[in-house]
Design a protein around this motif. Structure first.
Motif, mmCIF file in Angstrom:
data_model
loop_
_atom_site.group_PDB
_atom_site.id
_atom_site.type_symbol
_atom_site.label_atom_id
_atom_site.label_comp_id
_atom_site.label_asym_id
_atom_site.label_seq_id
_atom_site.Cartn_x
_atom_site.Cartn_y
_atom_site.Cartn_z
ATOM 1 N N UNK A 93 5.264 -4.637 -14.424
ATOM 2 C CA UNK A 93 5.006 -5.483 -13.564
ATOM 3 C C UNK A 93 3.343 -5.250 -13.248
ATOM 4 N N UNK A 94 2.290 -4.165 -13.977
ATOM 5 C CA UNK A 94 0.822 -4.229 -13.641
ATOM 6 C C UNK A 94 0.513 -5.439 -14.606
ATOM 7 N N UNK A 95 1.133 -5.965 -15.822
ATOM 8 C CA UNK A 95 0.699 -7.592 -16.221
ATOM 9 C C UNK A 95 0.838 -8.183 -15.161
ATOM 10 N N UNK A 96 1.918 -8.468 -14.505
ATOM 11 C CA UNK A 96 2.360 -9.141 -14.180
ATOM 12 C C UNK A 96 1.099 -9.674 -12.833
ATOM 13 N N UNK B 196 1.376 -1.470 0.400
ATOM 14 C CA UNK B 196 -0.332 -0.121 0.169
ATOM 15 C C UNK B 196 1.025 1.212 0.106
ATOM 16 N N UNK B 197 -0.026 2.021 -0.362
ATOM 17 C CA UNK B 197 0.678 3.128 0.068
ATOM 18 C C UNK B 197 0.859 4.101 -1.451
ATOM 19 N N UNK B 198 1.420 4.853 -1.868
ATOM 20 C CA UNK B 198 1.573 5.953 -3.160
ATOM 21 C C UNK B 198 2.855 5.610 -4.129
ATOM 22 N N UNK B 199 3.042 5.309 -5.353
ATOM 23 C CA UNK B 199 4.275 5.341 -6.682
ATOM 24 C C UNK B 199 4.857 4.758 -6.877
ATOM 25 N N UNK B 200 5.076 4.488 -7.974
ATOM 26 C CA UNK B 200 5.980 3.480 -8.740
ATOM 27 C C UNK B 200 6.545 2.107 -8.605
ATOM 28 N N UNK C 148 4.886 -6.613 -8.127
ATOM 29 C CA UNK C 148 5.262 -7.762 -9.040
ATOM 30 C C UNK C 148 6.408 -8.554 -8.400
ATOM 31 N N UNK C 149 7.071 -8.036 -7.843
ATOM 32 C CA UNK C 149 8.273 -8.177 -7.069
ATOM 33 C C UNK C 149 7.662 -9.715 -6.350
ATOM 34 N N UNK C 150 6.548 -9.692 -5.855
ATOM 35 C CA UNK C 150 6.216 -10.861 -4.924
ATOM 36 C C UNK C 150 4.755 -11.562 -5.137
ATOM 37 N N UNK C 151 4.985 -11.674 -6.302
ATOM 38 C CA UNK C 151 4.242 -12.306 -7.852
ATOM 39 C C UNK C 151 5.138 -13.371 -8.042
#
Lengths: 93, 372, 478
Positions: free
Chosen positions: C208-211, C156-160, C167-170
């Motif tokens: 990242x968003x796609x992942x 959570x929070x904001x920014x890229x 994505x890193x967690x995925x």
């Protein structure tokens, strides 16, 4: 499930460290805070006035929430690499 | 000067001395204005070690310090706020032959002046302070030492002064004072002007400059004391601890932090009063070595902050408190070496003098040091 | 005795390393100091010694760039003093540090400060619970340590960094429970023009968003965390939609997510302790992360011979940091007389062009990451602001109501900022709270920077000594 990522990393064999008198396996070189996290130890100390549980927060040596005592020295566990035989005392109570 | 100046008294400088004087003047019904270029008690009065000590108070000041100690103990009553004062046993230890000599001389002169100081051997000293390390040859013991949480004093004085009806002008630097008919006119850095019938110079190390505004030469030396504080620790000591040569003052606050002082010097750039000052790292280390020698368990602690506090000192290391030479209504107060303990009492004495009340004890005539 | 050197660089991240390499190339005797085990800073943080990165991990750009940087440093003339904590920085550039072998001291003719940032988290109930960590903290765990913060993680929070961490967690096989973004889609759309400056990074972000989408991770934009449940560890995270002022509306909790960890960040704050200790001029620039040193085009501060570069001198991202570092290093070499004016101008011209481009992108990201100004106003009275000293918002407000008007006074009256983090975690919040009453951040001021720059063990400070070794001054008056 461990909090260590097991794929695509070849870690050195584990060594034993001592945390509040109990043995714990950890990989040499990894951050002590990470080793404690992997062992499910999240609360590392109590806050001074309210006595609330605190754990590693910034992982870059700034916040001081992860300070524990290692071999008599107070250190930020996030920056402290695991060494065989290190004796760790948490700051709870 | 207008026919009727706005204030009966203007106090320049909001440290413990100025604040106490202003407070008692206001409580006596005077219209008082207190000006400080910063906030109250944010220089020496707020950043010093807060030690209450008889052993490091000069012998001639002991009667004042005993009364001051009493006032610090009871700030809740007369200042309206507890400033964290604690009464603790005080120990001054000697590690060398030379220090034993110093200790004996200092203890006897202070005992003669009325301080309950006695000399004790190493074993007794260890009973009094279990945190002590080895090497103690002799110790001076005084049960009426203690500390004040110096950084709280500004908050306390602020509330008390406002409640007493004093006018506070924080963040307003006085840049000059002119004697005018019926009083004084103070010029301020913001181009303003404040008029008062009387003026009290209470500017700590800046008293020298303030006196010069009125044409009086009053030499005040400026020490640059280094202070160090640790993070919170489990209890490692229970006394106010010093060394006979005066170069250590050590205490653990209720919150567990340990403050290390003792007047190890930082360095000024030119006159530190004008151009700022900086720490001397070697002196930080030396001061900490002395602290660790005295209380070895400090070795496990971590240092959080090192800062500097100015201390005013006169040629005879005694205060300047009284009329500015040549003036009936200009007063000066300050420059008490190791004078935190006696501060509030001396401030009250000056208020009594200004109010033309009978004085319990004499002031410290600035005339002895002044020239024109 | 201190070692006399030409240039001391504090901080071995992208900016510091680039500065050190550039200056050393022109003959400056350069020492670069960092407290970490290896150079790289946070972005290029090295994995632990002998933890070999394989497959895709070894090909991650940060890993590759970091390894390349460390190799370059090894072959350079730069002395890299890692595991050294600088504790005192004095005018005239006298620098004191403690390393594995004890005290070190240098006197440098020039200094480049590249001290990076600390993470900002606007307090909310439960933010001190073990298991709540920063977004930057999570990237260190994922990239350098090869670890995840928990089994069920909310990001959570904001920014890229949100998408990067998600994505890193995925990839690590622990798809997050949800990614919760304070920004609405509109804010991202507004950032698009500036993002065009770095199509490579935009592609990466879209990846990242796609992942996250492929893994079925809920992406809650326009939402924020209002509370964490749990006493000694996180058990759940409460999420609410944000109001028009950007603050999550605690009274409208939309979801309660069972979780054992929360990764949260509201942007970064330049670490200016060192520039403040050296008395450089600073100014407050909200978009740059807060107080930053005043710099000219040569990365020079108001103090002759003192340069600053990287996010610690104003947020602009890693690419900008590298370029800025190089400019600072070259400018230091020029200051030292090791690079003539003509060659200096010739070399920095293309760097400045690249910097302008990198900055457009980095500053757009910083804006997306910056906390919503109204957020501090929503902090509950009993929420802890100063973690070290357990100082609540209510205590801060009481002190302000009884007359505290500037930061040092507020600190003295409340102990906010007096603890071991030396104010790094609470300064932004405390200053923002005070600013609401005194007419802005400039009026509220800053805490005076003090040595040591990090808490220092007394054991290291005093070393082994006997009583006679103590350099005792003259006794106090009798």
């Amino acid at each position: 499930m461990s909090t260590r990522i097991e794929t695509e990393i070849a870690r050195p064999d584990t060594v034993t460290i001592e945390v509040d008198g109990r043995p714990l396996s950890a990989h040499p070189g990894e951050s002590l805070a990470v080793a404690l996290l992997a062992a499910g130890i999240r609360a590392l100390r109590a806050s001074p006035r309210a006595g609330g549980a605190r754990g590693a927060f910034c992982f870059m040596g700034a916040c001081q929430e992860c300070v524990v005592t290692v071999d008599g020295r107070r250190v930020t566990s996030c920056l402290e690499p695991v060494r065989a035989g290190m004796r760790v005392r948490l700051g709870l109570g | 000067m207008s026919a009727c100046p706005a204030y009966d008294c203007a106090v320049v400088g909001g440290g413990v001395m100025g604040c106490t004087t202003a407070l008692w003047l206001a409580r006596a019904g005077m219209r008082v204005v207190l000006l400080d270029r910063g906030s109250l008690c944010r220089e020496a009065s707020g950043v010093n070690a807060g030690t209450l000590t008889m052993q490091m108070t000069r012998a001639a000041l002991i009667p004042y310090a005993m009364r001051g100690w009493e006032l610090w103990r009871t700030t809740a009553d007369w200042l309206g706020m507890d400033v964290g004062t604690r009464v603790l046993d005080g120990l001054s230890v000697a590690y060398t032959e030379a220090e034993v000599g110093m200790l004996e001389a200092r203890a006897s002169s202070r005992r003669a002046a009325g301080a309950p100081v006695e000399l004790v051997d190493a074993a007794r000293a260890r009973d009094i302070e279990p945190g002590l390390g080895d090497g103690v040859r002799l110790a001076g013991f005084c049960p009426v030492d203690g500390f004040v949480v110096a950084y709280l004093t500004g908050r306390a004085y602020r509330g008390a002064l406002l409640a007493a009806g004093a006018t506070l002008q924080e963040g307003r630097a006085v840049t000059g004072i002119d004697p005018v008919d019926g009083g004084f006119a103070l010029g301020t850095a913001d181009g303003g002007r404040v008029e008062a019938r009387r003026v009290v110079l209470a500017g700590g190390v800046w008293i020298q400059e303030m006196a010069s505004w009125l044409g009086v030469r009053l030499p005040i030396q400026c020490l640059v004391n280094q202070l160090v504080v640790t993070e919170r620790l489990p209890p490692v000591m229970r006394t106010i601890l010093g060394v006979a040569n005066g170069k250590l003052s050590l205490k653990q606050f209720d919150n567990g932090t340990v403050l290390v002082g003792g007047g190890w010097q930082g360095i000024g750039r030119g006159d530190p009063r004008d151009g700022g000052a900086e720490i001397v790292p070697e002196n930080v280390i030396g001061n900490l070595q002395l602290a660790v020698h005295a209380v070895p368990r400090l070795r496990d602690a971590r240092v959080l902050r090192v800062w500097l506090g100015y201390e005013a000192e006169t040629a005879d290391a005694m205060p300047v408190v009284g009329r500015l030479p040549g003036f009936d209504d200009a007063w000066v107060i300050g420059s008490v070496h190791s004078g935190y303990t006696s501060g509030p009492y001396i401030g009250r004495l000056l208020a009594d003098a200004i109010l033309e009340r009978e004085l319990e004890r004499p002031l410290f005539d600035p005339g002895r040091l002044a020239g024109r | 005795m201190p070692d006399a050197i030409d240039l001391l660089v504090l901080g071995a991240g992208p900016a510091g390393a680039a500065a050190a390499l550039a200056a050393a190339e022109h003959g400056a005797r350069t020492v670069m100091v960092d407290e970490a085990l290896a150079p790289g800073g946070q972005v290029y943080r090295a994995p632990p010694m002998d933890h070999r990165q394989l497959g895709q991990r070894a090909l991650e750009p940060e890993h590759r760039d970091g390894e390349a940087l460390r190799r370059r440093l090894q072959c350079s003339g730069v002395e890299v003093a890692t595991r050294h904590r600088v504790w005192s920085l004095l005018p005239g550039f006298r620098v004191h540090a403690i390393g594995p072998a004890g005290h070190r001291a240098w006197v440098a003719r020039a200094v480049v400060l590249a001290t990076g940032t600390t993470e900002r988290v606007v307090p909310f109930p439960g933010w001190t619970t073990p298991g709540v960590i920063g977004l930057a903290a999570a990237t260190i765990l994922l990239k350098s340590q090869g670890a995840v913060p928990g089994e069920r993680v909310v990001v959570a929070g904001c920014g890229p960094l949100l998408a990067a961490v998600g994505a890193g967690l995925v990839k690590a096989g622990r798809a997050p429970v949800a990614v919760v973004d304070l920004a609405g889609r509109g804010e991202w759309l507004r950032a698009l023009p500036a993002m065009a400056a770095r199509p490579d990074l935009v592609r990466r972000g879209l990846g990242w968003l796609a992942a996250l989408r492929r893994a079925g991770v809920p992406l809650l934009s326009g939402h924020g965390v209002v509370a964490v449940e749990g006493d000694t560890r996180v058990t759940a995270v409460r999420i609410a939609p944000v109001a028009s002022d950007g603050t999550p509306r605690a009274e409208r909790v939309a979801r309660r997510l069972e979780a054992d960890a929360l990764v949260i960040g509201h942007g970064l704050v330049p670490a200016t302790e060192a520039t403040r200790l050296l008395e450089a001029d600073h100014r407050f620039v909200a978009d740059a992360g807060g107080w930053i040193p005043v710099l000219d085009d040569d990365c020079a501060t108001s103090v002759a011979g003192l340069f600053a570069a990287g996010d610690g001198s104003g947020l602009a991202g890693a690419a900008a940091a590298r370029l800025q570092g190089e400019i600072a290093g070259l400018a230091a070499a020029r200051h030292l007389g090791q690079l003539d004016e003509g060659r200096y101008q010739h070399t920095v011209a293309p760097l400045r062009q690249g910097l302008a481009r990198a900055r457009r992108f980095g500053q757009a990201m910083a804006r997306l990451t910056a906390p919503r100004p109204a957020m501090v106003g929503t902090i509950a009275a009993d929420t802890v602001v100063c973690r070290c000293e357990d100082v609540t918002r209510a205590e801060i407000e009481t002190a302000i109501a009884s007359g505290a008007r500037e930061m040092n006074q507020l600190k003295a009256w409340t102990r906010c900022g007096m603890g071991p983090c030396q104010g790094r975690m609470c300064a932004e919040t405390a200053a923002s709270l005070l600013a609401r009453h005194v007419g802005g951040r400039e009026a509220a001021g800053q805490w005076t920077a003090r040595a040591p720059l990090r808490p220092l063990p007394l054991a290291d400070m005093v070393g082994e000594f006997g009583y006679d070794d103590i350099p005792m001054p003259e006794p106090a008056p009798p």
